[in-house]
Scaffold this active site. Structure first.
Site, mmCIF file in Angstrom:
data_model
loop_
_atom_site.group_PDB
_atom_site.id
_atom_site.type_symbol
_atom_site.label_atom_id
_atom_site.label_comp_id
_atom_site.label_asym_id
_atom_site.label_seq_id
_atom_site.Cartn_x
_atom_site.Cartn_y
_atom_site.Cartn_z
ATOM 1 N N GLU A 43 0.856 -1.191 0.000
ATOM 2 C CA GLU A 43 0.000 0.000 0.000
ATOM 3 C C GLU A 43 0.891 1.240 0.000
ATOM 4 O OE1 GLU A 43 -2.231 -0.116 3.652
ATOM 5 O OE2 GLU A 43 -2.686 -2.239 3.371
ATOM 6 N N LYS A 84 2.293 4.537 1.516
ATOM 7 C CA LYS A 84 2.408 5.105 2.855
ATOM 8 C C LYS A 84 2.119 6.596 2.723
ATOM 9 C CE LYS A 84 5.466 5.074 6.868
ATOM 10 N NZ LYS A 84 5.281 6.451 7.281
ATOM 11 N N ASP A 119 1.589 10.361 3.736
ATOM 12 C CA ASP A 119 2.330 11.140 4.722
ATOM 13 C C ASP A 119 1.431 12.195 5.362
ATOM 14 O OD1 ASP A 119 4.396 11.894 6.253
ATOM 15 O OD2 ASP A 119 5.507 12.947 4.679
ATOM 16 N N TYR A 170 -6.556 2.396 6.567
ATOM 17 C CA TYR A 170 -5.653 1.327 6.140
ATOM 18 C C TYR A 170 -5.588 0.145 7.104
ATOM 19 C CZ TYR A 170 -2.603 4.154 9.150
ATOM 20 O OH TYR A 170 -2.088 4.874 10.184
ATOM 21 N N LYS A 179 10.757 3.279 2.743
ATOM 22 C CA LYS A 179 10.605 4.730 2.566
ATOM 23 C C LYS A 179 11.374 5.221 1.347
ATOM 24 C CE LYS A 179 10.415 6.594 6.984
ATOM 25 N NZ LYS A 179 10.054 7.798 7.636
ATOM 26 N N CYS A 220 37.011 34.266 14.184
ATOM 27 C CA CYS A 220 36.275 34.709 13.006
ATOM 28 C C CYS A 220 37.193 34.660 11.781
ATOM 29 C CB CYS A 220 35.759 36.129 13.224
ATOM 30 S SG CYS A 220 34.956 36.798 11.762
ATOM 31 N N CYS A 270 37.800 38.502 10.678
ATOM 32 C CA CYS A 270 38.453 39.542 11.476
ATOM 33 C C CYS A 270 39.259 38.975 12.645
ATOM 34 C CB CYS A 270 37.427 40.549 11.977
ATOM 35 S SG CYS A 270 36.334 39.864 13.225
ATOM 36 N N CYS A 310 30.387 36.069 15.653
ATOM 37 C CA CYS A 310 31.534 36.943 15.864
ATOM 38 C C CYS A 310 31.036 38.193 16.572
ATOM 39 C CB CYS A 310 32.147 37.299 14.509
ATOM 40 S SG CYS A 310 33.294 38.679 14.628
ATOM 41 N N CYS A 327 34.003 43.962 12.001
ATOM 42 C CA CYS A 327 34.064 42.767 11.149
ATOM 43 C C CYS A 327 33.456 43.092 9.775
ATOM 44 C CB CYS A 327 33.311 41.630 11.852
ATOM 45 S SG CYS A 327 33.321 40.092 10.940
#
Ligand code: IVH
Length: 676
Positions: A119, A121, A123, A236, A323, A417, A420, A435, A441
């Site tokens: 069958e 499936k 969702d 089902y 699946k 970072c 910088c 940062c 920066c």
């Protein structure tokens, strides 16, 4: 893996799985794909198999996820007569053969006599329907498998669920006096798209997929809204035994005759080859169906064999789900770049050996954050799986450990970072590092200017190239500098003529009449998006009063929570910010809400505190204005101080629960009007 590592890994995996369970089942907002989730569960199962004494009773490998939030909800919690189990699942055809062989071994059946029903499936979200004398008496969600939420009132509004069956004696196979039947409630794609469009127009976050939309809708407090959203239910599984129904195939036929909707896409299969043909067909064809499917369920046909095979704690041994995978590719991880955004948040990006995925060549993919890299133990030179989610940039979702070269080392996340060199920081509740060098920066500075100029903010013409040039020539290191630009200063720019200068300066001038709410948005205060900026502007009326507002005053503004209140207060506490904002003020930007006289109509709601949630027959803002104009107050979050919780359609159960717990009066739109 040694035992101490296993202990540590089990802890990490359990925590991650529980969190994802909550995102999926309770919040209806998953953060990872089913495939990624299943990988985590499989890894945990693998470790538990290797170290059985570490497998505790509470392990998520032994329990189904729960959609029950907390201890009290707006719905009555009812014990299932027969627990609602989950299904074992696989993405691998070889495992299907294992499933088949296990059945031959454990049940008294010959290979030639076995039959399976394949069958689709679907969702959506599972539902258990109880009937007595042909009448629907109760509908329960799966809940935690043992207890479910009673959603009968909502289910009665789903047209494909019969509330009354035809008289049993006129049917080829009669139904039992009392019986239970289970199925999947889904939202067809066209309804899903309509709903998300409406959400977008109402400035509400859309649902990520039809499954979340179906699950969210089923838990709404307005049955009218449930009806409008057009859910469907495919059954089902007939739970109750009855004469004349000895196989799954017969059960589906009978259910269909009794008036239930049963998916016509099913096949009686005699062997694995026939099952595989069904899988392959639907892996392609499912894209043409009006409802979402995430796989195929394969069930032993004869109920007599179900009884012999029995169940594990989590799932029946007579069924399994195959699946479908989201389209994926495997490729090598060559290196990792780190991108720094306007707010300083750092995003790791994988550079990959180019690979074809759903028709495009992919070279880069997101690695999310340090926790995700550690969770999947992603290492340089690994072969990684990439997947296209809803986003434009694909993401890395896992590692093929069997292809890991020897001598690789766990990935070491950066501490400084990349732009910088400042030491990165991480708030415990945030996923990303950031940062803290906001002022110095470069990508943060350029990002703030780009945001300020963007269409929804000040709408100043000019793209990234202009911003780079302004920054590199020291002409703009904060948005306020735009208002000091002159034709002379702009002369230094490359590929830049008098016409460009004229256009830019004209659009900068025009931005001075952009309304206050957009100016506020343009400032780029963390967590203050367009909607919040509009609300803050309306509530405080001017920059002056916003800037001087205390935390307590901020938190009282509509839809302002702790996070936003702290962020706004922090922004204006920084003298560097107040300085450039002042320059903007001097340049003549709108820092006051235009006077749309707020009339005081009455004092009917004097000092009454309201929290509003959900949607109403009129825009929410209008309702807020009505409350204010009658002397009431509107708060962002439910607390003991709230007098009324005005719940519209689509109000979430968590908020209802909180209001109920605090004993706050919950009213709907009609009751609100009566109050006036
Ligand atoms: S049979 C004991 N059949 O998938 C019987 N489930 O992961 C268990 N589902 O909870 C369910 N389509 O919500 C079955 N044709 C189908 C299904 C189906 C969707 C869902 C159902 C279940 C989940 C298991």
């Amino acid at each position: 893996m040694n035992e101490s590592r296993a202990v540590e890994r089990i802890k990490e995996l359990k925590q991650a799985i529980l969190e994802h369970n909550n995102n999926y089942y309770v919040l209806n907002a998953p953060k990872i794909s089913d495939f990624e989730y299943d990988l985590l569960v499989q890894e945990l199962e693998g470790i538990e198999r290797k170290f059985p004494h570490l497998a505790t009773e509470d392990s998520p490998t032994k329990h189904v996820g729960s959609d029950l939030a907390g201890t009290a909800t707006a719905f009555q919690r009812v014990r299932h007569k027969v627990p609602m189990l989950s299904l074992s699942n696989t993405y691998d055809k070889q495992e299907l053969a294992d499933f088949h062989n296990r059945i031959l071994k454990n049940a008294s059946v010959q290979e030639d006599d076995i039959a399976y029903v394949s069958e689709l499936k679907l969702d959506g979200t599972a539902i258990c329907l109880s009937y007595a004398h042909g009448r629907l008496t109760r509908a329960l969600t799966r809940g935690d498998g043992t207890y479910g939420d009673d959603v009968t009132a909502n289910v009665l509004r789903i047209s494909s669920i019969p509330s009354q069956l035809p008289p049993s004696d006129r049917l080829p196979v009669p139904y039992p006096e009392q019986f239970e039947i289970r199925g999947e409630i889904v939202m067809p794609y066209p309804r899903f798209e309509e709903l998300n469009k409406a959400k977008e127009e109402a400035d509400e976050p859309p649902f990520a997929n039809p499954r979340n939309a179906a699950a969210g809708t089923l838990k709404l407090l307005s049955a009218d809204e449930v009806q409008r959203r057009g859910l469907e239910c495919y059954v089902y599984h007939l739970v109750t035994d009855t004469e004349g129904v000895q196989t799954q195939w017969q059960a589906l036929e009978a259910a269909s005759q009794w008036g239930f909707l049963v998916s016509p896409h099913r096949k009686l299969c005699k062997n694995i080859e026939e099952i595989e043909a069904f899988l392959e067909y639907w892996d392609r064809e499912r894209h043409n169906l009006p409802v979402a499917t995430d796989g195929v369920v394969i069930k032993v046909n004869a109920f007599a064999l179900h009884k012999q095979l029995g169940m594990t704690a989590k799932s029946p041994r007579w069924a399994t789900a195959y699946k479908f995978k989201a389209e994926q590719a495997a490729t090598r991880l060559l290196s990792v770049d780190f991108q720094v955004g306007r707010t300083g948040a750092v995003t790791p990006v994988a550079n990959l050996e180019p690979v074809l995925l759903s028709g495009t060549t992919v070279r880069r993919a997101s690695l999310h954050n340090a926790d995700q890299i550690a969770l999947h133990d992603i290492r340089l030179e690994d072969t990684v799986f990439i997947e296209k989610g809803g986003e434009i940039i694909p993401k890395v979702v896992g590692v093929d450990l069997s292809l890991r070269p020897p001598h690789t080392m766990p990935f070491e996340y950066i501490t400084r970072c990349p732009e910088c060199n400042t030491l990165l920081e991480k708030e415990p509740e945030e996923a990303k590092h950031f940062c803290p060098n906001t002022r110095g920066c470069p990508p943060q500075i350029k990002g703030r200017i780009a945001h300020f100029m963007s269409r929804k903010a000040m709408n100043i013409l000019g793209g990234q190239a202009l911003i780079e040039q302004l920054y590199n020539n020291d002409l703009a290191t904060n948005p306020a500098h735009l208002y000091g630009l002159t034709p002379e200063k702009l002369e230094v720019l490359e590929n830049w003529g008098p016409k460009s200068t004229e256009n830019l300066l004209r659009s900068i001038e025009a931005s001075k009449s952009v309304p206050f709410s957009r100016v506020l948005y343009a400032l780029g205060i963390p967590f203050v998006g367009e909607t919040t900026a509009g609300q803050l502007a309306a509530h405080f009326g001017s920059l002056q009063s916003l800037q001087t507002a205390t935390y307590e005053a901020l938190i009282e503004a509509p839809d302002v929570g702790e996070k936003i209140a702290i962020s706004v207060a922090r922004f204006f506490q920084d003298p560097a910010n107040t300085l450039w904002v002042q320059t903007l003020q001097e340049a003549g930007l709108q820092f006051e809400q235009r006077q749309t006289e707020r009339q005081h109509l009455s004092q009917a709601l004097e000092d009454k505190r309201f929290v509003i949630s959900g949607t109403f027959s009129r825009p929410r803002d209008e309702i807020k204005q009505t409350i204010l104009s009658h002397g009431g107050k509107v708060l962002a979050a439910i607390s003991a101080q709230t007098d009324y919780f005005l719940a519209g359609n689509k109000t979430g159960p968590a908020k209802m629960k909180k209001a109920t717990q605090l004993g706050i009066r919950i009213i709907d739109e009609n009751e609100f009007l009566e109050l006036l």
